[in-house]
Design a protein around this motif. Structure first.
Motif, PDB file in Angstrom:
ATOM      1  N   THR A 226       0.855  -1.187   0.000  1.00 12.96           N
ATOM      2  CA  THR A 226       0.000   0.000   0.000  1.00 12.96           C
ATOM      3  C   THR A 226       0.886   1.229   0.000  1.00 12.96           C
TER       4      THR A 226
ATOM      5  N   ASP B   3      -0.896   7.322  -0.002  1.00 14.04           N
ATOM      6  CA  ASP B   3      -2.301   7.160  -0.365  1.00 14.04           C
ATOM      7  C   ASP B   3      -2.681   5.703  -0.128  1.00 14.04           C
TER       8      ASP B   3
ATOM      9  N   THR C 179      -5.319   4.200  -0.531  1.00 12.15           N
ATOM     10  CA  THR C 179      -6.230   3.604  -1.513  1.00 12.15           C
ATOM     11  C   THR C 179      -5.478   2.968  -2.671  1.00 12.15           C
ATOM     12  N   GLN C 180      -4.196   3.267  -2.805  1.00 12.03           N
ATOM     13  CA  GLN C 180      -3.394   2.706  -3.878  1.00 12.03           C
ATOM     14  C   GLN C 180      -2.740   1.412  -3.386  1.00 12.03           C
ATOM     15  N   THR C 181      -3.181   0.298  -3.913  1.00 16.69           N
ATOM     16  CA  THR C 181      -2.644  -1.007  -3.504  1.00 16.69           C
ATOM     17  C   THR C 181      -1.981  -1.693  -4.691  1.00 16.69           C
TER      18      THR C 181
END
Length: 412
Positions: free
Chosen positions: A270, A274, A276-278
């Motif tokens: 991750t 951020d 949310t970025q995986t």
């Protein structure tokens, strides 16, 4: 008158016999202890002796503790045995004592670490010069510039190729044997003259010595070794292109956790900036070198970056998941650490509490793996265990003081 005197004499004699029998009975029979009263030291038989500061080891005779500068304390059967301590339910509620059950679960030995993104050096491509010449035009002028596969990088003028190319053109004009023309072509190939440049010279009938270097792969120009107008020599690296389809996340891993890593393990990363970025990846390798100051090893995780969202220097939070293993788990809050020992307070079936040494394994979030010392279903104190431990030690010390003050015939 004589009858009254005889009756009085008989009554007095009976009373004296009763009193004498009472005292005789007390002197010949053991005194019965009152209900609930503690037995004397002469009547109580110790189960074993122990050091209250190190309650684990047991000794079969009194003496001096090998751990502390104090005498061993006896433990009696009516004290609950095993160094247990009893606490009334009301006091347990006032102390806020809360218990938890030791459970067995199938868990993965996963851990989380922060790593830095680096170029995957296995994707690096070097663009070199095969001839002495000059850089006439530079299409890529700055390092870290992105390039596409086949993109023009620079135009190089190689005067050394003019002679061999003109020789090939002359042989073709004179109509010599095809074997001689083929030999001239092989000579140009040995000199690393590009086939396209030879074909262009034959089509135009004029020797061409200017050729364009193209990017063999996409990525970024990690190294720019020339400038426009610079002289080049054979074997000189003009550009180094680093691929970005896959990058490395380099993580410092403690020694204990590094032993659990195996190449090919799947990881989830991750972005630190951020969440949310995986990204997904695999363990490429563990570098066989330990940092002597931090006692860690570096692990390289290969992370997919086909979308191009990761660049070197970014921070990733890597979640490494190991194989699932059945483990005995105890809450971390129930463990008392004393440096070299780990102790838990166990609630026994009769309601008493006892300290117990345990051997811990992996730390799994808010739980510890128990390797030795507990069984599945055991009740351990998860809140207020320090108060119970203090109560147990205090009672052991006070019991030892009272035993020492009583007359004994034991060892010194």
């Amino acid at each position: 008158m004589k009858r009254a005197t005889l009756v009085a004499t008989l009554v007095a004699g009976g009373a004296l016999l009763a009193v004498g029998g009472f005292y005789t009975g007390r002197s010949t029979q053991p005194t019965a202890s009152a209900p609930g009263a503690p037995a004397t030291a002469a009547e109580r038989k110790p189960l074993y002796w122990h050091d209250p500061m190190v309650p684990g080891p047991r000794f079969d005779k009194p003496g001096k503790s090998p751990f502390m500068d104090m005498k061993l304390v006896p433990v009696y059967a009516d004290e609950g045995g095993d160094a247990g301590v009893r606490i009334s339910p009301a006091l347990q509620q006032n102390l806020g004592i809360r218990t938890a059950m030791v459970t067995r679960a199938s868990t993965a030995s996963s851990f989380e670490a922060v790593g830095a993104v680096q170029f995957n050096e296995r994707l690096d491509v070097a663009v070199q010069s095969r001839v002495a010449g000059y850089v006439e035009k530079l299409q890529v002028r700055a390092a870290m510039e992105r390039v596409r596969p086949g993109q023009a990088l620079a135009t190089v003028y190689a005067p050394e190729w003019l002679g061999p190319i003109n020789e090939l053109l002359a042989l073709k004009r004179t109509g010599v044997a095809p074997a001689l023309v083929a030999a001239a072509r092989e000579r140009l190939k040995a000199m690393s003259v590009p086939d396209g440049l030879v074909r262009q010279s034959e089509e135009r009938g004029i020797a061409q010595a200017r050729y364009t270097l193209h990017a063999p792969a996409g990525g970024v120009v990690a190294e720019l070794g020339v400038r426009e107008g610079s002289a080049v020599s054979p074997g000189m690296t003009l550009f180094r292109i680093a691929g970005l389809e896959k990058v490395w996340a380099v993580v410092d891993v403690p020694e204990a956790q590094a032993l659990q890593l195996k190449p090919g393990q799947k990881v989830t990363a991750t972005a630190q900036a951020d969440v949310t970025q995986t990204f997904t990846g695999t363990l490429a390798e563990v570098i066989p070198q330990v940092n002597p100051s931090s006692r860690t090893l570096q692990a390289r995780f290969e992370v997919d970056n086909r979308a191009g969202r990761l660049t070197p220097g970014m921070l990733l939070r890597v979640q490494v998941a190991g194989p699932s293993v059945s483990r005995l788990l105890v809450p971390a809050e129930a463990v008392i650490r004393t440096g070299t020992r780990a102790v838990v307070i166990v609630r026994k079936g009769d309601g008493s509490f006892e300290p117990r040494d345990v051997k811990l394994g992996a730390e799994l979030g808010e739980q510890f793996e128990v390797v030795e010392g507990l069984s599945e279903g055991d009740q351990v104190v998860a809140s207020g265990q320090f108060l119970v431990d203090s109560e147990a030690r205090l009672r052991s010390v006070l019991g030892g003081m009272s035993a020492a003050s009583a007359p004994q015939g034991g060892a010194q």
